[in-house]
Design a protein around this motif. Sequence first.
Motif, mmCIF file in Angstrom:
data_model
loop_
_atom_site.group_PDB
_atom_site.id
_atom_site.type_symbol
_atom_site.label_atom_id
_atom_site.label_comp_id
_atom_site.label_asym_id
_atom_site.label_seq_id
_atom_site.Cartn_x
_atom_site.Cartn_y
_atom_site.Cartn_z
ATOM 1 N N ASN A 214 0.809 -1.221 0.000
ATOM 2 C CA ASN A 214 0.000 0.000 0.000
ATOM 3 C C ASN A 214 0.845 1.275 0.000
ATOM 4 O OD1 ASN A 214 -2.207 -1.664 0.102
ATOM 5 N ND2 ASN A 214 -3.160 -0.644 1.852
ATOM 6 N N ALA A 215 2.135 1.133 0.239
ATOM 7 C CA ALA A 215 3.044 2.295 0.223
ATOM 8 C C ALA A 215 4.329 1.875 -0.482
ATOM 9 C CB ALA A 215 3.328 2.766 1.650
ATOM 10 N N ASP A 216 4.177 1.452 -1.738
ATOM 11 C CA ASP A 216 5.273 0.792 -2.452
ATOM 12 C C ASP A 216 6.070 1.728 -3.353
ATOM 13 O OD1 ASP A 216 3.348 1.225 -4.389
ATOM 14 O OD2 ASP A 216 3.597 -0.726 -5.351
ATOM 15 N N ASP A 217 6.168 2.999 -2.980
ATOM 16 C CA ASP A 217 6.874 3.955 -3.840
ATOM 17 C C ASP A 217 8.361 3.623 -3.987
ATOM 18 O OD1 ASP A 217 6.178 5.003 -1.038
ATOM 19 O OD2 ASP A 217 7.993 6.128 -1.477
ATOM 20 N N ALA A 218 8.987 3.047 -2.934
ATOM 21 C CA ALA A 218 10.407 2.683 -3.056
ATOM 22 C C ALA A 218 10.590 1.543 -4.053
ATOM 23 C CB ALA A 218 10.984 2.299 -1.697
ATOM 24 N N ALA A 219 9.688 0.560 -4.008
ATOM 25 C CA ALA A 219 9.772 -0.554 -4.964
ATOM 26 C C ALA A 219 9.568 -0.062 -6.386
ATOM 27 C CB ALA A 219 8.731 -1.623 -4.610
ATOM 28 N N PHE A 260 11.050 -5.960 -2.009
ATOM 29 C CA PHE A 260 9.848 -6.783 -2.071
ATOM 30 C C PHE A 260 8.729 -6.139 -1.263
ATOM 31 C CE2 PHE A 260 13.406 -9.834 -2.438
ATOM 32 C CZ PHE A 260 13.116 -10.368 -3.693
ATOM 33 N N THR A 261 7.484 -6.450 -1.621
ATOM 34 C CA THR A 261 6.336 -5.868 -0.924
ATOM 35 C C THR A 261 5.474 -6.950 -0.272
ATOM 36 O OG1 THR A 261 4.941 -5.922 -2.908
ATOM 37 C CG2 THR A 261 6.245 -3.918 -2.528
ATOM 38 N N ALA A 262 4.678 -6.509 0.705
ATOM 39 C CA ALA A 262 3.737 -7.393 1.387
ATOM 40 C C ALA A 262 2.418 -6.659 1.571
ATOM 41 C CB ALA A 262 4.295 -7.828 2.744
ATOM 42 N N THR A 263 1.322 -7.409 1.531
ATOM 43 C CA THR A 263 -0.001 -6.819 1.715
ATOM 44 C C THR A 263 -0.241 -6.522 3.193
ATOM 45 O OG1 THR A 263 -1.114 -8.935 2.082
ATOM 46 C CG2 THR A 263 -0.851 -8.203 -0.219
#
Length: 324
Positions: A214-219, A260-263
């Motif tokens: 939900n805040a994946d601007d770095a990815a 990597f991202t997580a929900t």
Amino acid sequence: MITDNNGLTIPTYEDVLEAHERIKPYIHETPVLTSRFLNELTGAELFFKCENLQKAGAFKVRGASNAVFGLSEAQAARGVATHSSGNHALSLSYAAGQRGIPVTVVMPRTAPQAKKDAVIGYGGTIVECEPSTTSREETFAKVVGESGADFVHPYNDPRVIAGQATCAKELVSQVENLDAIIAPIGGGGMISGTCLTVSSIAPDVKIYAAEPLNADDAARSFKAGYIIADDAPETVADGLKVPLKDLTWHFVRNHVTDIFTATEDEIIDAMKLIWKRMKIVMEPSSAVPLAVILKNPEIFKGKRVGVIITGGNVDLDTLPWLKN
């Protein structure tokens, strides 16, 4: 510190060594804990660097202390100021209190009450703003303009990054033969410090960053090759809502292996798992690395992985799994 071709002031490992000596009286060398259950679940050997047990309850006390105790007497007399959603705010308040100087913090009105209470408890003065990066920076400009206080940025500050780098310095000395280190990423202060240390003394260790979807601007920035900034993302990981800046981007693009991202559900499940199995209090932002490891087992299986638990400042009345 060195200045690059773009005019950025970049800390060196010599700055990290000096920072560690400067801040040792004001921080803990935090322990590294392990969990056989989590090792079996992930197929990796996980070594949790517990900055939730740090002074002020978060790793950010390292960078804040380095900035505060590096000030001259004349600078210190004017006090310090910052904007922060929580852990940097209370860490700077702690450090300023240790030196006996005033501190003003601009905080979103939606920041966790536990973190606001900690700022006040350490003697800080809070000025509230709306929960967006734009509002935070506009409000802060007014505060500094009136006080003349030294601005200690939450993460885009070479003094702060040199201080945060002491965490990885300890971890590398505490655990031999690491294959990788993973930490949460918001603005990038911890990751930048990790990059600074690891690239200097353990260059074969891979560095991964973990971020809320939900805040994946770095990815998205990492994939695009330039900074993409979201103004006001919504995530349970309140410490990871801020965007990268030029100095932290320097470290991310040059040294991070992947992001990597997580929900939200994955983050909450990982947080509950650590509370249940390791019996330690840590905040949602700190659960993102484990959530990422569980989501991407093929990356970490069979590896010795340092996992930085960045903080433990939670509001026990609003835990994310509690039903209203």
